[in-house]
Design a protein around this motif. Structure first.
Motif, PDB file in Angstrom:
ATOM      1  N   PHE A   2       1.237  17.276  16.826  1.00  0.00           N
ATOM      2  CA  PHE A   2       1.152  16.089  16.064  1.00  0.00           C
ATOM      3  C   PHE A   2       2.179  16.068  15.038  1.00  0.00           C
ATOM      4  N   SER A   3       2.861  14.752  14.712  1.00  0.00           N
ATOM      5  CA  SER A   3       3.638  14.520  13.527  1.00  0.00           C
ATOM      6  C   SER A   3       3.660  13.102  13.186  1.00  0.00           C
ATOM      7  N   HIS A  38       1.017  -1.074   0.057  1.00  0.00           N
ATOM      8  CA  HIS A  38       0.021  -0.168   0.009  1.00  0.00           C
ATOM      9  C   HIS A  38       0.927   1.049  -0.008  1.00  0.00           C
ATOM     10  N   LEU A  39       0.353   2.208  -0.679  1.00  0.00           N
ATOM     11  CA  LEU A  39       1.191   3.476  -0.645  1.00  0.00           C
ATOM     12  C   LEU A  39       0.502   4.623  -0.179  1.00  0.00           C
ATOM     13  N   TYR A  40      -0.783   4.710   0.334  1.00  0.00           N
ATOM     14  CA  TYR A  40      -1.333   5.780   1.030  1.00  0.00           C
ATOM     15  C   TYR A  40      -1.594   5.357   2.479  1.00  0.00           C
ATOM     16  N   GLU A  93       5.350  12.302   2.524  1.00  0.00           N
ATOM     17  CA  GLU A  93       4.951  13.596   2.936  1.00  0.00           C
ATOM     18  C   GLU A  93       3.566  13.728   3.380  1.00  0.00           C
ATOM     19  N   ILE A  94       3.037  14.695   4.155  1.00  0.00           N
ATOM     20  CA  ILE A  94       1.982  14.819   4.634  1.00  0.00           C
ATOM     21  C   ILE A  94       0.926  15.208   3.107  1.00  0.00           C
ATOM     22  N   SER A  95      -0.325  14.462   2.984  1.00  0.00           N
ATOM     23  CA  SER A  95      -0.717  14.878   1.563  1.00  0.00           C
ATOM     24  C   SER A  95      -1.979  15.877   2.127  1.00  0.00           C
ATOM     25  N   SER A 147      -3.561  12.316   6.201  1.00  0.00           N
ATOM     26  CA  SER A 147      -2.949  11.332   5.221  1.00  0.00           C
ATOM     27  C   SER A 147      -1.686  11.604   4.702  1.00  0.00           C
ATOM     28  N   PHE A 148      -1.054  10.700   4.297  1.00  0.00           N
ATOM     29  CA  PHE A 148       0.487  10.631   4.057  1.00  0.00           C
ATOM     30  C   PHE A 148       0.744  10.076   2.888  1.00  0.00           C
TER      31      PHE A 148
END
Lengths: 116, 115
Positions: free
Chosen positions: A65-66, A29-31, A53-55, A48-49
């Motif tokens: 948060f991170s 999975h990619l997302y 990087e954060i999308s 979402s990531f």
């Protein structure tokens, strides 16, 4: 059948402490996503990531948060200085492709975080 | 803005009787709609989804849902409940147009099945 896994299943921490919640998405999975559910309330989107990087992120996902994908398998959510109101169930999810509308998200069992 | 309302927080049925879990949505465009189920200590599992194809959607474990645009509803049904159906069910709508696929959840309906 491949599953999303999350660790720990439960975590208790003191207010002001840092916590890291871990997720292993399905391998191809990619997302990746984080959601949370405060007791008695709706499941809410956090972030979402994609491609390291954060999308997209919600209003909830502030500077406390991170997220990180530290290696090829883990996806983590860090809360830098926990507050009482961070107590919730946190769900990780992943999708095979590019986070398209209507795409099925595969969820983990959740981590229940309790901040004292 | 997109939103989901699950009209019942708790539904109780007897084994072998029909199940109806109600969901209404609000969306400014044609949405994708989902039903997820969560058994105790398990992840959220997809039961079925609607993505603008057939309005009657069949899912796993005998569940189905019908998309009714005129009523903005996506109710979940099953003809005959099993004890194993006892769980929490979430109606979900896709996020805003242009979003990267994030989901908007209803509050959930807890289904109890009596022997």
């Amino acid at each position: 059948e491949p599953e999303v896994t999350q660790t720990p299943s439960h975590q208790v921490t003191q207010m002001g402490q840092e916590v890291i919640l871990r997720c292993v998405p399905i391998s191809n999975h990619l997302y990746f996503y984080w959601y949370r559910q405060i007791l008695g309330q709706k499941v809410e989107f956090l972030v979402s990531f994609y491609n390291n990087e954060i999308s997209e992120k919600s209003e909830i996902f502030d500077d406390q948060f991170s997220v990180e994908r530290p290696d090829g398998s883990n996806f983590t959510l860090k809360i830098r200085s926990t507050k009482l109101e961070d107590s919730a169930m946190y769900f990780c999810a992943s999708t095979p492709y590019g986070g398209r509308v209507g795409e099925t998200q595969y969820f983990g069992p959740g981590t229940r975080l309790l901040v004292l | 803005a997109q939103s989901v309302t699950q009209l019942d927080s708790h539904v109780s049925v007897s084994e072998g009787t029909p199940v109806l879990l109600r969901c209404n949505y609000s969306s400014s465009y044609s949405p994708s709609l989902f039903w997820y189920v969560q058994h105790p200590n398990k992840g959220l599992q997809l039961l079925l989804k609607y993505t603008s194809a057939a309005t009657l959607v069949k899912g796993i474990n005998g569940f189905e849902a019908e998309f009714k645009k005129s009523e903005t509803s996506f109710h979940l049904t099953k003809p005959s409940a099993h004890m194993s159906d006892a769980a929490e069910y979430f109606c979900v709508v896709s996020g805003p147009r242009g979003s990267q696929g994030n989901l908007i959840f209803g509050k959930g309906t807890k289904l109890s099945v009596k022997p």
